[in-house]
Each structure stands twice: as C-alpha cells, then as structure tokens.
Design a protein around this motif. Structure first.
Motif, PDB file in Angstrom:
ATOM      1  N   ASP B 129       0.657  -1.297   0.004  1.00 22.61           N
ATOM      2  CA  ASP B 129      -0.117   0.073  -0.020  1.00 22.61           C
ATOM      3  C   ASP B 129       0.998   1.240  -0.067  1.00 22.61           C
ATOM      4  N   GLU B 130       2.061   1.250   0.840  1.00 29.29           N
ATOM      5  CA  GLU B 130       2.871   2.530   1.043  1.00 29.29           C
ATOM      6  C   GLU B 130       3.501   2.798  -0.254  1.00 29.29           C
ATOM      7  N   ARG B 131       3.905   1.660  -1.104  1.00 28.62           N
ATOM      8  CA  ARG B 131       4.653   1.666  -2.275  1.00 28.62           C
ATOM      9  C   ARG B 131       3.552   2.303  -3.292  1.00 28.62           C
ATOM     10  N   ILE B 132       2.410   1.811  -3.435  1.00 24.25           N
ATOM     11  CA  ILE B 132       1.572   2.343  -4.415  1.00 24.25           C
ATOM     12  C   ILE B 132       1.339   3.754  -4.262  1.00 24.25           C
ATOM     13  N   ARG B 133       1.011   4.124  -2.955  1.00 22.98           N
ATOM     14  CA  ARG B 133       0.953   5.433  -2.654  1.00 22.98           C
ATOM     15  C   ARG B 133       2.035   6.305  -3.176  1.00 22.98           C
ATOM     16  N   ARG B 134       3.317   5.827  -2.898  1.00 25.84           N
ATOM     17  CA  ARG B 134       4.383   6.491  -3.311  1.00 25.84           C
ATOM     18  C   ARG B 134       4.621   6.789  -4.860  1.00 25.84           C
ATOM     19  N   TYR B 135       4.146   5.714  -5.476  1.00 26.61           N
ATOM     20  CA  TYR B 135       4.480   5.845  -7.024  1.00 26.61           C
ATOM     21  C   TYR B 135       3.225   6.475  -7.535  1.00 26.61           C
ATOM     22  N   ILE B 136       2.091   6.505  -6.952  1.00 26.28           N
ATOM     23  CA  ILE B 136       1.083   7.518  -7.407  1.00 26.28           C
ATOM     24  C   ILE B 136       1.652   9.014  -7.046  1.00 26.28           C
ATOM     25  N   ASP B 137       2.291   9.298  -6.148  1.00 30.20           N
ATOM     26  CA  ASP B 137       2.528  10.537  -5.926  1.00 30.20           C
ATOM     27  C   ASP B 137       3.755  10.916  -6.972  1.00 30.20           C
ATOM     28  N   LEU B 138       4.684  10.062  -7.068  1.00 26.48           N
ATOM     29  CA  LEU B 138       5.593  10.196  -7.915  1.00 26.48           C
ATOM     30  C   LEU B 138       5.408  10.596  -9.465  1.00 26.48           C
ATOM     31  N   VAL B 139       4.221   9.928  -9.955  1.00 27.12           N
ATOM     32  CA  VAL B 139       3.835  10.208 -11.402  1.00 27.12           C
ATOM     33  C   VAL B 139       2.679  11.092 -11.266  1.00 27.12           C
ATOM     34  N   ASP B 140       2.454  11.737 -10.331  1.00 25.93           N
ATOM     35  CA  ASP B 140       1.730  12.992 -10.024  1.00 25.93           C
ATOM     36  C   ASP B 140       0.285  12.436 -10.240  1.00 25.93           C
ATOM     37  N   LEU B 141      -0.276  11.615  -9.702  1.00 26.89           N
ATOM     38  CA  LEU B 141      -1.681  11.216  -9.928  1.00 26.89           C
ATOM     39  C   LEU B 141      -2.378  11.115  -8.767  1.00 26.89           C
ATOM     40  N   GLY B 142      -1.774  11.715  -7.637  1.00 30.95           N
ATOM     41  CA  GLY B 142      -2.449  11.988  -6.363  1.00 30.95           C
ATOM     42  C   GLY B 142      -4.136  12.546  -6.714  1.00 30.95           C
ATOM     43  N   GLY B 143      -5.052  12.131  -6.169  1.00 30.30           N
ATOM     44  CA  GLY B 143      -6.582  12.544  -6.188  1.00 30.30           C
ATOM     45  C   GLY B 143      -7.139  11.744  -7.431  1.00 30.30           C
ATOM     46  N   PHE B 144      -6.357  10.875  -8.148  1.00 29.83           N
ATOM     47  CA  PHE B 144      -7.068  10.099  -9.220  1.00 29.83           C
ATOM     48  C   PHE B 144      -6.998   8.624  -9.055  1.00 29.83           C
ATOM     49  N   GLU B 145      -6.815   8.237  -7.915  1.00 28.25           N
ATOM     50  CA  GLU B 145      -6.639   6.698  -7.497  1.00 28.25           C
ATOM     51  C   GLU B 145      -7.896   6.165  -8.055  1.00 28.25           C
ATOM     52  N   ASN B 146      -8.931   6.671  -7.817  1.00 29.14           N
ATOM     53  CA  ASN B 146     -10.221   5.867  -8.061  1.00 29.14           C
ATOM     54  C   ASN B 146     -10.850   6.147  -9.370  1.00 29.14           C
ATOM     55  N   SER B 147     -10.236   6.925 -10.223  1.00 28.30           N
ATOM     56  CA  SER B 147     -10.400   7.288 -11.674  1.00 28.30           C
ATOM     57  C   SER B 147     -10.166   5.926 -12.519  1.00 28.30           C
ATOM     58  N   PHE B 148     -11.129   5.900 -13.522  1.00 25.84           N
ATOM     59  CA  PHE B 148     -10.955   4.693 -14.328  1.00 25.84           C
ATOM     60  C   PHE B 148     -10.181   5.112 -15.766  1.00 25.84           C
ATOM     61  N   PRO B 149      -9.346   4.356 -16.271  1.00 28.75           N
ATOM     62  CA  PRO B 149      -8.510   4.766 -17.468  1.00 28.75           C
ATOM     63  C   PRO B 149      -9.423   5.572 -18.422  1.00 28.75           C
ATOM     64  N   TYR B 150     -10.335   5.264 -18.880  1.00 34.16           N
ATOM     65  CA  TYR B 150     -11.246   6.006 -19.809  1.00 34.16           C
ATOM     66  C   TYR B 150     -11.690   7.522 -19.507  1.00 34.16           C
ATOM     67  N   GLU B 151     -11.654   7.832 -17.881  1.00 38.87           N
ATOM     68  CA  GLU B 151     -11.671   9.072 -17.463  1.00 38.87           C
ATOM     69  C   GLU B 151     -10.493  10.045 -17.657  1.00 38.87           C
ATOM     70  N   LEU B 152      -9.192   9.313 -18.097  1.00 43.62           N
ATOM     71  CA  LEU B 152      -7.809  10.128 -18.058  1.00 43.62           C
ATOM     72  C   LEU B 152      -7.698  10.466 -19.329  1.00 43.62           C
ATOM     73  N   SER B 153      -6.716  11.656 -19.419  1.00 49.22           N
ATOM     74  CA  SER B 153      -5.932  11.838 -20.933  1.00 49.22           C
ATOM     75  C   SER B 153      -4.925  10.734 -21.149  1.00 49.22           C
ATOM     76  N   GLY B 154      -4.436  11.025 -22.301  1.00 51.85           N
ATOM     77  CA  GLY B 154      -3.405  10.043 -22.763  1.00 51.85           C
ATOM     78  C   GLY B 154      -2.051  10.341 -21.960  1.00 51.85           C
ATOM     79  N   GLY B 155      -1.879  11.334 -21.625  1.00 51.69           N
ATOM     80  CA  GLY B 155      -0.498  11.440 -20.927  1.00 51.69           C
ATOM     81  C   GLY B 155      -0.501  10.943 -19.391  1.00 51.69           C
ATOM     82  N   MET B 156      -1.880  11.145 -18.886  1.00 46.26           N
ATOM     83  CA  MET B 156      -2.178  10.492 -17.574  1.00 46.26           C
ATOM     84  C   MET B 156      -2.163   9.084 -17.549  1.00 46.26           C
ATOM     85  N   LYS B 157      -2.868   8.445 -18.617  1.00 40.89           N
ATOM     86  CA  LYS B 157      -2.851   6.875 -18.704  1.00 40.89           C
ATOM     87  C   LYS B 157      -1.416   6.604 -18.774  1.00 40.89           C
ATOM     88  N   GLN B 158      -0.470   7.023 -19.416  1.00 39.78           N
ATOM     89  CA  GLN B 158       0.901   6.627 -19.616  1.00 39.78           C
ATOM     90  C   GLN B 158       1.536   6.777 -18.416  1.00 39.78           C
TER      91      GLN B 158
END
Lengths: 293, 279
Positions: B129-158
């Motif tokens: 859990d800690e690592r998942i949180r850390r890498y979500i922060d690293l790629v700057d996706l905090g706040g989008f944890e519960n979004s689905f891919p179709y809700e994201l832009s291409g850059g965010m998906k990558q």
C-alpha cells in the motif's frame, strides 16, 4: 512539474475539481435535458388519440381495431384482478403474465448456465471450438420454430417443452457472444498481464473474463429477446397458460381489446428488459460506452 | 561502457542484460513461414544505463524488448538478465506499452496494484500500500486513485502505465514507444519526468522510439538497428550532462552533431522502409 499540469490535464477537465464551475441553467439547457421527454410524450399521446378517433369513427371493423381506451381498460382490469372462476377465458392477464415471465426466467437462466461456460470454453480452446462449432452454428442458424413440433412429440404440451424452447432460443446468442469476447480480448492487455507475471489461469481470471463480461451481458440481452419469442411460440402452439395462449384465446373469442392489451404489454415488457440490461451493462462496464466517445 | 564522465548517472559496470548472437522472430503458422525479426544481435547493457533503440518500423526493436521481457524465446544465441538466461517474464523486469495496456475495468490504484497480485513477491500488505501511494505521488496522480482509465487523458494514462511498471521496483524498465501516442507538448514534459523517475530509482532502461530527438535527449547510448532482419548498425554514445531537462539540451552544439550523426545512420533505413524494399 507545472508544465505537465498545463498540458495534459486540460484533456480531462471534468476530473479536476478545481476546474468545475457551476453555471445557472438556461432555457436551452432545460430543453436539452427535458426536450426528448416532452417530444416522446406528445408523440405517443398523439398516436393514442389518433387511434381512438379512428376506432370511434369505425373506419376499421371494431372486431379488428378496438378503441385505445377499451384496450387500456382491458389491460388495467387484467393486471389488477385474477379471473373469476367460470370465465370465458381462464386466468387474467396478470396470471398469464406471471406464468410466461416465470418460464422466461427459468429458460434464460438455463441458457446462461449452459451458454456462458461453453462459450468461454470454445473461445479459449480451439479443439473444443472445432468440435462444437458445427452444431452451434447449425442449430443457431436454423429457425427454431421448426423444432417445436419435435419438442411437442418428445415432451407433450408441458411446461418442460416450453422451457426447453425458451432455453434453446436464448442459449446461442449468449454462447456466441461469450466466444466472441474471448476471441477479441485485447492482445496488449494479455501481453501486459504476462509481463507482470500472470499464470495461464490468471490470464483468464484477470484479463479474459473481465474483458468478456460486457459481451456476455450483451449476449444475455439478445438471449432474453429471443427467449421472449420462444415463450410466445411455445404458448401459441400448445397448453392453456401464458400470454401466447391468451393472445390466441382472445382472437378466438373475438375480444380485440384483450388481444391488443396483451400485445401492448409485450412491447412494454420487452422494452423494460432491454432497458434494464443496458443499464446493467453501463454499471458493470462503463468503459465500453465512454471509450468510444 | 564503464567510463562515465560528466554524465551524472551511476553505473556499476556490471552487465545487467547480455544478448549474445541473438536471432529471434515469429512463426507465421497459417503461411507455414517464419519471419526473422532480429539476426545475430549482440549487446550488453550496464546497470543504471539508459539505452535507446532506434530504427525503422518493423526492424525488430519490439522483438528485442520482448526477448528481454521473456515474451518471446530466442531461436539462436542467448539472452541473459542478471547472469541468468531468460526463460519467461519475471519480477526483475517491467514494461511500459505504447497503447498503455491498462485494464479498463480497474481503477488507477487497482491497475498499479496489478504486479503485486500477479507476482509472488515477499512484500507485506502495508509495504505494498505504501509503495502504491508513493508511486502514485511520483507520477503526480494523487487524487485520481479511484478514476478509471477512460476518464484520463493520454498522458495521464501513460503515467499510470509507468507507475505500474515501477511499483514492483524492477531492475530493468522496458519501454516500447511509450510516448508515441501522447501529444507533442505532453511528450516533452513526460520525457523529463521519466528522466527524473529513473534517476531517482537507478533503474536500467531499454527504450524504443522512432524519434531521434527523444533518443538523444533520453539515452546514454543510442543503438541504431537496421531494417529486416534487424541488426545493430551502430551504437552512438551520448555524453551530454544530466539532468538534461533542467536546461535546453537541444541548443548545445554537441546535440546538433549527435542528431546529424544518428539521422545519417537512420536515413537510409527509413527510406528503404518507405519504399517497401526488402534487403
């Protein structure tokens, strides 16, 4: 990383809480929201009023075209009450409706229990596929009404005969859709799962099955449609229960109001089922609808 | 590749990936033919190195990466990772895909968790859990944890794709044209971010691209591969100081020289491919 925020978040503004502003609804917005409902209501009201006028003018024989109001009264009576003992037609619309829906439920249930695993197996294994597919394509492309006399021969005018026809009508769309879902599973999703260490079993449980689920729902939707046809065919052919029987009986006893009431009810029932499965698909696989936009 | 001046990246000199006389391709079952994608390729990659493969479409770059990941097996020659022959995918390698390859039914958080579900890693639930949180922060996706891919832009998906590849902290990060499908501005921003991620983690990267600029701005070495069957045409060292996205590396005279050199190598291959000629 301010550059990133400026560039690629703009593509998904609805996701960013800071960017959502509330705007007062204009007349245009209201029309966009409620317009279709207003149009549909006006459209259908006009249809029934015209029907009533044509029927009252008796341009068409009353035995063929009842008044719309008579149809609605027959429908209301039939749904609100059970038939009194000794009536011309045994059982009210409600009784027959419950009988037909019960058979439909059991038949489609059997079709799901058989169709889903066999469809998945055929999609996953080419030997199973090549052994079963001649039978599947032969029976599914055949008009199933042609088989009804055979089933009556085997099973008589029994409930089992009717459920068999319903299940046989519903099983193939379900099976074929499940098969197609497995076959069209996104190759790059499979590659990704493999790279991240999926076993063969996990490829099925974590990729193929979730990918196929919306296909299965679409198959069930088609299966219910075909099953409903099976219900009516089976009941018109034999027995003294169900909406199909009621249609037949209403025609035989020159009761057009009842006949039209049952037909109208069938439209409502099948539309409701289709709408419900669409809603279910939207809930279970929201990406399918939105990805295409 | 052990000499390393002014480059800023740590290299141990130990070979992480060793391909020796690697020949690999595809069976075309229906036509009863087989297609040789790579012929007799030998390449070693050091720990912490960023190697970029460039070459025309169909030259076997993807096949090379697939051989490292274990998705395809060598016909001839060997491929070793950390001194052991590759027999299949493993947790020491992860991949970023051009089309993101995110499970559409999984949220951002669930997609990034996937490697933990599929790999038998000796990591506690809290650590995961800690690592998942850390890498979500690293790629700057905090706040989008519960979004689905179709809700994201291409850059965010990558960026989800990158976080998924980094979360199990593999030795080797494989990337198959990861930014080809994102728009030009996002692409530049993400190149900078990728440089930041891997310099933070010290991972070895093998990266495929069609873009010469992307190859030179990201790579420690650029491997030019020739058209079918793919062979290594030349390896170009890129000794530009890092981090390269803190300044405009493209204005350096050395950059322009490198660009001309790589383009000179790729040009003939590209024209040959465009004409549809087979060598």
């Amino acid at each position: 990383m301010s550059l990133t925020e400026q560039t690629d978040r703009k593509e998904a503004p609805s996701q960013d809480p800071n960017r959502i502003e509330h705007v007062d609804a204009t007349a245009k917005d209201l029309w966009r929201r409620w317009g279709p409902w207003v149009i549909t209501t006006l459209n259908l009201s006009t249809f029934f009023v015209l029907w009533e006028v044509v029927a009252r003018l008796e341009i068409i024989n009353r035995l063929f075209l009842p008044r719309a109001t008579d149809m609605f009264i027959a429908l209301w009576d039939g749904l609100a009450n059970s038939a009194p003992p000794g009536a011309v037609i045994s059982g009210s619309i409600r009784d027959h409706l419950l009988y037909s829906l019960g058979n439909l439920g059991v038949g489609v249930g059997i079709a799901i229990v058989i169709g889903v695993p066999f469809g998945l197996l055929m999609g996953a294994n080419k030997y199973v596929d090549s052994i079963l597919s001649p039978y599947v394509w032969a029976i599914s492309s055949m008009p199933r009404i042609a088989l009804v006399p055979l089933f009556i021969l085997f099973l008589g005018f029994s409930r089992t005969m009717k459920i068999t026809i319903i299940a046989l009508s519903a099983v193939f769309p379900i099976m074929i859709n499940a098969w197609a879902g497995v076959k069209t599973t996104d190759k790059s999703l499979l590659a990704a799962a493999k790279v991240f260490g999926a076993s063969r079993w996990e490829l099925y449980t974590k990729v193929v099955f979730p990918f196929t689920l919306p296909f299965i729902i679409a198959g069930i939707q088609q299966g219910i449609g075909r099953g409903l046809v099976g219900v009516i065919i089976a009941e018109i052919f034999g027995g003294s229960d169900g909406l199909g029987y009621l249609i037949q009986r209403a025609a035989d006893t020159f009761n057009p109001a009842l006949l039209y009431a049952v037909l109208f009810l069938l439209v409502v029932v099948s539309l409701s089922i289709v709408q419900y499965t669409r809603w279910l698909e939207g809930r279970l696989a929201p990406w399918r609808k939105l990805e295409g936009l | 590749m052990t000499s390393d001046q002014g480059n800023g990246r740590v290299r141990s000199g130990r070979h992480v990936i060793t391909a020796a006389n690697l020949t690999v391709g595809y069976e075309l079952h229906r036509e009863r033919q087989r297609l040789t994608a790579l012929r007799d390729v030998s390449l070693t990659v050091d720990r912490g190195e960023f190697v970029v493969l460039v070459g025309p479409s169909g030259c076997g770059k993807t096949t090379f990466i697939n051989a490292i990941s274990g998705l395809v097996s060598p016909w001839e020659g060997t491929i070793e990772v950390n001194g052991r022959p590759v027999t299949g995918p493993g947790p020491d390698r992860a991949m970023v895909f051009q089309d993101y390859a995110l499970m559409p039914w999984r949220t951002v958080e669930q997609n990034i968790r996937l490697p933990f579900e599929l790999q038998d890693l000796d990591i506690s639930e809290e650590e995961r859990d800690e690592r998942i949180r850390r890498y979500i922060d690293l790629v700057d996706l905090g706040g989008f944890e519960n979004s689905f891919p179709y809700e994201l832009s291409g850059g965010m998906k990558q960026r989800v794709g990158i976080a998924r590849a980094l979360v199990s902290e593999p030795d080797i990060l494989l990337a198959d044209e990861p930014f080809a499908a994102v728009d030009a501005m996002t692409r530049e921003a993400m190149q900078g971010e990728l440089e930041r991620f891997v310099s933070a983690t010290g991972q070895t990267v093998v990266f495929i691209t069609h873009s010469i600029d992307e190859a030179i701005t990201l790579g420690d070495r650029v491997v030019v591969i020739s058209y079918r069957p793919g062979q290594i045409k030349e390896i170009v060292d890129v000794d530009l100081p890092r981090p390269r996205f803190d300044y405009d590396v493209k204005t350096l005279p050395a950059y322009t020289e490198l660009r001309e050199r790589v383009w000179g190598l790729v040009k003939d291959e590209a024209f040959q491919t465009a004409r549809g000629a087979t060598p």
